[in-house]
Design an enzyme around this catalytic site. Structure first.
Site, PDB file in Angstrom:
ATOM      1  N   ASN A 118       0.839  -1.209   0.000  1.00 13.85           N
ATOM      2  CA  ASN A 118       0.000   0.000   0.000  1.00 13.85           C
ATOM      3  C   ASN A 118       0.875   1.261   0.000  1.00 13.85           C
ATOM      4  O   ASN A 118       0.681   2.178  -0.801  1.00 13.85           O
ATOM      5  CB  ASN A 118      -0.912  -0.007   1.230  1.00 13.85           C
ATOM      6  CG  ASN A 118      -1.910   1.136   1.208  1.00 13.85           C
ATOM      7  OD1 ASN A 118      -2.827   1.153   0.398  1.00 13.85           O
ATOM      8  ND2 ASN A 118      -1.714   2.118   2.076  1.00 13.85           N
ATOM      9  N   HIS A 182       7.263   1.328   9.730  1.00 15.94           N
ATOM     10  CA  HIS A 182       8.321   2.340   9.662  1.00 15.94           C
ATOM     11  C   HIS A 182       9.271   2.042   8.490  1.00 15.94           C
ATOM     12  O   HIS A 182       9.768   2.960   7.835  1.00 15.94           O
ATOM     13  CB  HIS A 182       9.093   2.401  10.986  1.00 15.94           C
ATOM     14  CG  HIS A 182       8.276   3.001  12.110  1.00 15.94           C
ATOM     15  ND1 HIS A 182       7.722   2.226  13.102  1.00 15.94           N
ATOM     16  CD2 HIS A 182       7.916   4.276  12.364  1.00 15.94           C
ATOM     17  CE1 HIS A 182       7.046   3.026  13.933  1.00 15.94           C
ATOM     18  NE2 HIS A 182       7.155   4.265  13.515  1.00 15.94           N
ATOM     19  N   LYS A 185       8.137   3.498   5.285  1.00 17.20           N
ATOM     20  CA  LYS A 185       8.450   4.934   5.157  1.00 17.20           C
ATOM     21  C   LYS A 185       9.908   5.128   4.719  1.00 17.20           C
ATOM     22  O   LYS A 185      10.227   6.059   3.986  1.00 17.20           O
ATOM     23  CB  LYS A 185       8.208   5.641   6.483  1.00 17.20           C
ATOM     24  CG  LYS A 185       6.767   5.605   6.959  1.00 17.20           C
ATOM     25  CD  LYS A 185       5.884   6.534   6.140  1.00 17.20           C
ATOM     26  CE  LYS A 185       4.533   6.766   6.775  1.00 17.20           C
ATOM     27  NZ  LYS A 185       3.667   7.622   5.974  1.00 17.20           N
ATOM     28  N   GLN A 208       7.794  13.075  10.593  1.00 11.51           N
ATOM     29  CA  GLN A 208       6.914  13.602  11.630  1.00 11.51           C
ATOM     30  C   GLN A 208       7.032  12.794  12.916  1.00 11.51           C
ATOM     31  O   GLN A 208       7.141  11.569  12.895  1.00 11.51           O
ATOM     32  CB  GLN A 208       5.472  13.569  11.117  1.00 11.51           C
ATOM     33  CG  GLN A 208       4.443  14.061  12.111  1.00 11.51           C
ATOM     34  CD  GLN A 208       3.111  14.362  11.475  1.00 11.51           C
ATOM     35  OE1 GLN A 208       2.708  15.514  11.353  1.00 11.51           O
ATOM     36  NE2 GLN A 208       2.413  13.334  11.067  1.00 11.51           N
ATOM     37  N   ASN A 240      -2.991  10.490  22.991  1.00 11.47           N
ATOM     38  CA  ASN A 240      -4.431  10.351  22.779  1.00 11.47           C
ATOM     39  C   ASN A 240      -4.977   9.149  23.566  1.00 11.47           C
ATOM     40  O   ASN A 240      -6.045   9.209  24.174  1.00 11.47           O
ATOM     41  CB  ASN A 240      -4.737  10.208  21.288  1.00 11.47           C
ATOM     42  CG  ASN A 240      -4.464  11.505  20.516  1.00 11.47           C
ATOM     43  OD1 ASN A 240      -4.110  12.514  21.111  1.00 11.47           O
ATOM     44  ND2 ASN A 240      -4.621  11.474  19.205  1.00 11.47           N
ATOM     45  N   ARG A 241      -4.205   8.055  23.560  1.00  9.90           N
ATOM     46  CA  ARG A 241      -4.642   6.853  24.294  1.00  9.90           C
ATOM     47  C   ARG A 241      -4.651   7.121  25.806  1.00  9.90           C
ATOM     48  O   ARG A 241      -5.604   6.766  26.510  1.00  9.90           O
ATOM     49  CB  ARG A 241      -3.699   5.701  23.928  1.00  9.90           C
ATOM     50  CG  ARG A 241      -4.067   4.369  24.515  1.00  9.90           C
ATOM     51  CD  ARG A 241      -3.339   3.223  23.797  1.00  9.90           C
ATOM     52  NE  ARG A 241      -1.923   3.456  23.559  1.00  9.90           N
ATOM     53  CZ  ARG A 241      -0.962   3.252  24.451  1.00  9.90           C
ATOM     54  NH1 ARG A 241      -1.262   2.792  25.649  1.00  9.90           N
ATOM     55  NH2 ARG A 241       0.314   3.478  24.148  1.00  9.90           N
ATOM     56  N   ARG A 326       6.187  -4.366  22.036  1.00 10.21           N
ATOM     57  CA  ARG A 326       7.104  -4.015  20.948  1.00 10.21           C
ATOM     58  C   ARG A 326       8.522  -4.447  21.290  1.00 10.21           C
ATOM     59  O   ARG A 326       8.843  -4.664  22.458  1.00 10.21           O
ATOM     60  CB  ARG A 326       7.108  -2.495  20.737  1.00 10.21           C
ATOM     61  CG  ARG A 326       5.730  -1.937  20.486  1.00 10.21           C
ATOM     62  CD  ARG A 326       5.775  -0.447  20.282  1.00 10.21           C
ATOM     63  NE  ARG A 326       4.443   0.046  19.981  1.00 10.21           N
ATOM     64  CZ  ARG A 326       4.162   1.014  19.110  1.00 10.21           C
ATOM     65  NH1 ARG A 326       5.123   1.620  18.454  1.00 10.21           N
ATOM     66  NH2 ARG A 326       2.924   1.383  18.879  1.00 10.21           N
TER      67      ARG A 326
END
Ligand SMILES: NC(=O)c1ccc[n+]([C@@H]2O[C@H](COP(=O)([O-])OP(=O)(O)OC[C@H]3O[C@@H](n4cnc5c(N)ncnc54)[C@H](O)[C@@H]3O)[C@@H](O)[C@H]2O)c1
Length: 390
Positions: A118, A182, A185, A208, A240-241, A326
């Site tokens: 994608n 990652h 990217k 970013q 946010n979490r 992770r």
């Protein structure tokens, strides 16, 4: 200017589209709605329902009298991308249109391949279509600070000058990313740099940091203009979490020791940085890299900041150290340069107690529909997780 926003249905793409439209630019947004499909497949949802892009574009027109043109298309479909660029003839392309989650990419082989196809194929199609339809356009591409990983030396903005056996050269900064997302990217960055060097494309790669925040001035104008806000373990970014966990009185889930340090920025500064990049384009053939964040924090620092915001709001918030799903250093050196956007005039919205209190109040008011099951990290970097399959 004619500005094309790829991924315009997303958390960052939609506020960016409204920003440029409000400033008088001719804006086209394009999206495949892949993110909405991934949400349905994973059974997760944003904090508050997000109106369809069609509805938001119509609402924007009704509220402001301004037009945002909308196109539905998948960037992995070359024909669709060529058609889009031939029609829009953009001066600037802001490219947000990728699978944006590290945990998503680490679920299994299918998700890793899907993420890389994608993202990498989509960006390659954009580069080839630019060369065909708008060779002088400026590509502003969203990369991530996670491309660099956590090297034991200072992180520079894109390039590193190396002296080896008495000779020196300047080359792309070596990358040590920590997920297949990652890595996608990193592959994009190399492909874009190559297109600049060989074809003379002009591009800015915005590495970013982690974005936080609920609103921009434009999303605040009407609930029908809101953008998505994810708190789940797949698409929710850490602040946010934590804000959602605090609003529920649930413990803030710190992965491992919490010494993981990263760059962060307010969603309003994403829009500001992209605006600065668009209005100060790279030269033909230039591959420009900006590290796009405003402050560095460790995960544990952030948990303490959100815990304190909870206390100010009368919420008893505990911290909980979970086994880290992770594979990442939990104590490490981190010093990343980020002066290029400041040099262009970035005035940051910093993470003050006041901004945390305001975000917590907004999140608290919307937290009635939170599914707590979506907070627990089930995707593991090693040994597979709950979704082990081919
Ligand atoms: N949010 C962050 O903290 C953050 C941090 C660093 C980098 N980024 C990058 O910024 C970009 C935007 O992030 P976001 O948080 O807004 O994510 P998002 O998922 O909300 O938005 C991305 C949008 O792109 C669309 N998209 C994905 N693949 C597509 C394709 N093949 N064709 C057309 N549209 C496609 C999705 O449907 C979605 O609407 C992403 O590239 C992400 O990797 C985000």
């Amino acid at each position: 200017m004619r500005i094309l926003i790829l991924g315009g249905d997303g958390y960052l793409g939609w506020p960016t589209a409204m920003h440029f439209s409000d400033a008088g630019h001719e804006v086209t947004v394009a999206d495949s709605f892949a993110k909405r499909k991934w949400e349905v497949e994973l059974g997760i949802a944003p904090l508050a329902p997000v109106p369809s892009l069609h509805h938001r574009v119509r609402s924007w027109k009704r509220i402001t009298g301004k037009t945002i043109t909308m196109r539905v298309g998948d960037l992995t479909n070359a024909r669709s991308v060529y058609g889009l660029l031939e029609e829009a003839r953009p001066d600037a392309i802001v490219h947000y249109g990728e699978q944006p989650s590290a945990p998503y990419s680490m679920q299994n082989r299918t998700a890793a391949v899907e993420t890389q196809v994608n993202n990498v194929v989509g960006t390659l199609n954009v580069l080839f279509a630019m060369r065909h339809a708008c060779p002088d356009a400026h590509l502003v591409k969203l990369g991530t600070m996670g491309e660099y990983g956590t090297p034991n030396i200072d992180i520079e903005e894109g390039y590193l000058t190396v002296t080896h056996n008495g000779r020196s050269d300047t080359m792309l900064y070596p990358k040590k990313p920590a997920s297949f997302y990652h890595l996608s990217k990193v592959h994009d960055s190399h492909n874009i740099e190559f297109a600049c060097r060989i074809w003379g494309v002009r591009a800015t790669d915005l590495n970013q940091g982690v974005v936080y925040g609920v609103d921009t001035d434009h999303t605040l104008r009407d609930p029908l203009l809101r953008t998505s806000f994810h708190y789940d373990h797949v698409f929710g970014t850490v602040i946010n979490r934590f804000l959602v966990q605090a609003s529920l009185g649930a413990p803030l889930s710190v992965y491992g020791k919490g010494g993981q340090t990263r760059g962060f920025l307010d969603i309003r500064d994403t829009v500001q940085c992209v605006d600065l990049a668009v209005h100060n384009p790279a030269a033909a053939g230039e591959f420009r890299v900006f590290n796009q964040f405003t402050e560095q924090y460790s995960v544990l620092d952030l948990a303490h900041r959100v815990q304190a915001a909870g206390a100010r709001a009368g919420l008893a918030v505990q911290l909980e150290h979970l086994d880290n799903p992770r594979a990442e250093a939990e104590e490490h050196y981190y010093n990343a340069s980020h002066s290029h956007l400041a040099d262009l005039g970035l005035v940051p919205h910093l993470l003050t107690d006041d901004s945390l209190d305001r975000m917590l109040a907004v999140v608290h008011a919307q937290s009635g529909g939170v599914d707590r099951a979506d907070l627990a990290p089930t995707i593991k970097w090693k040994g597979g997780g709950a979704r082990v399959q081919v």
